[in-house]
Design a protein around this motif. Sequence first.
Motif, short mmCIF file in Angstrom:
data_model
loop_
_atom_site.label_atom_id
_atom_site.label_comp_id
_atom_site.label_asym_id
_atom_site.label_seq_id
_atom_site.Cartn_x
_atom_site.Cartn_y
_atom_site.Cartn_z
N MET A 80 47.40 37.81 42.00
CA MET A 80 46.13 38.32 41.52
C MET A 80 46.30 39.69 40.86
O MET A 80 45.72 39.96 39.80
N ALA A 81 47.10 40.56 41.47
CA ALA A 81 47.30 41.90 40.92
C ALA A 81 47.92 41.84 39.52
O ALA A 81 47.47 42.53 38.60
N VAL A 82 48.93 40.99 39.35
CA VAL A 82 49.59 40.89 38.04
C VAL A 82 48.62 40.32 37.00
O VAL A 82 48.53 40.83 35.88
N THR A 83 47.90 39.27 37.38
CA THR A 83 46.99 38.65 36.40
C THR A 83 45.85 39.60 36.03
O THR A 83 45.45 39.66 34.87
N VAL A 84 45.33 40.34 36.99
CA VAL A 84 44.26 41.29 36.67
C VAL A 84 44.78 42.39 35.75
O VAL A 84 44.10 42.79 34.79
N PHE A 85 46.00 42.86 36.01
CA PHE A 85 46.59 43.88 35.13
C PHE A 85 46.73 43.33 33.70
O PHE A 85 46.37 44.02 32.73
#
Length: 274
Positions: A80-85
């Motif tokens: 989730m963190a990578v995709t949101v970034f």
Amino acid sequence: MSFFQWELNPWGQEVLTRISWDLFWLSVVLGALFIIGHLAYRARHKPAKAAAGTGGSATTGVPDKVERHSLASRLFHWVMAVTVFVLLVTGFFPVLGIQFNWVLIHWVAGIAFIGSVLFHIIHASFWMNLRDIWVSAADWREFQQEIRHALGKGEPPPKPGKYPVDHRLFHHMTVLTGFGVMLTGLFMMVRIETPFFARNPYLFSDGTWGFIYVVHGLSAVGLVGMIMAHIYFAVLPEKRWLTIGMIAGWISKEDFLANHDPKRWAVNKKAEQG
């Protein structure tokens, strides 16, 4: 400062189109002000290392390494963190004048983000205790007590269970903004070429499209300020044990007893069962 952008449609009617990009900078400024304000508060009130509580018999059987996040939870968090970034970079960089072929990357990252959230919903519903993340009236009172204590008034609140109230409130704000970008993003994909939908930019009226774009934009700029605060707390020295826990999956017995109430998060039972 204007909050929304309006344009004239072919019939000369003024219709809502999207948020004003000034709101992006407002979110950045508010996030920066929060961080600066907290740094100033932190400089004046030096964070003390939390003392290990006794907890009586509840501490019996607490393992040296207390599992805080399962592998599934950690995979969800970092995906989730990578995709949101990626979504924020591809969504806002073109607005800032950095042009590249962002549309394909943006919707692919959006699909990955939605997939990770669906995975988390299923995992949390069947393999996690939803009461750990619930905010009750008693929790609200403890949160108010925590605020008063931070302002130098009153006694500190009792130690929390697995997640402190502020963590749970942040989770719920993330859910709100996350579903805002997901649901509107799915509708917006109808306006571009993808393998999933036949392109149909006329699915909704101009006014409805404007509302969808506004909700998408408001949710996205909200995430900007929230992520700034999240990263700030993740790198603070006194909070790094939480960040390490999200990487390794466990926290030390010392950190557990110093920051959690064993009676409200009974990890010793798991240890005895294991």
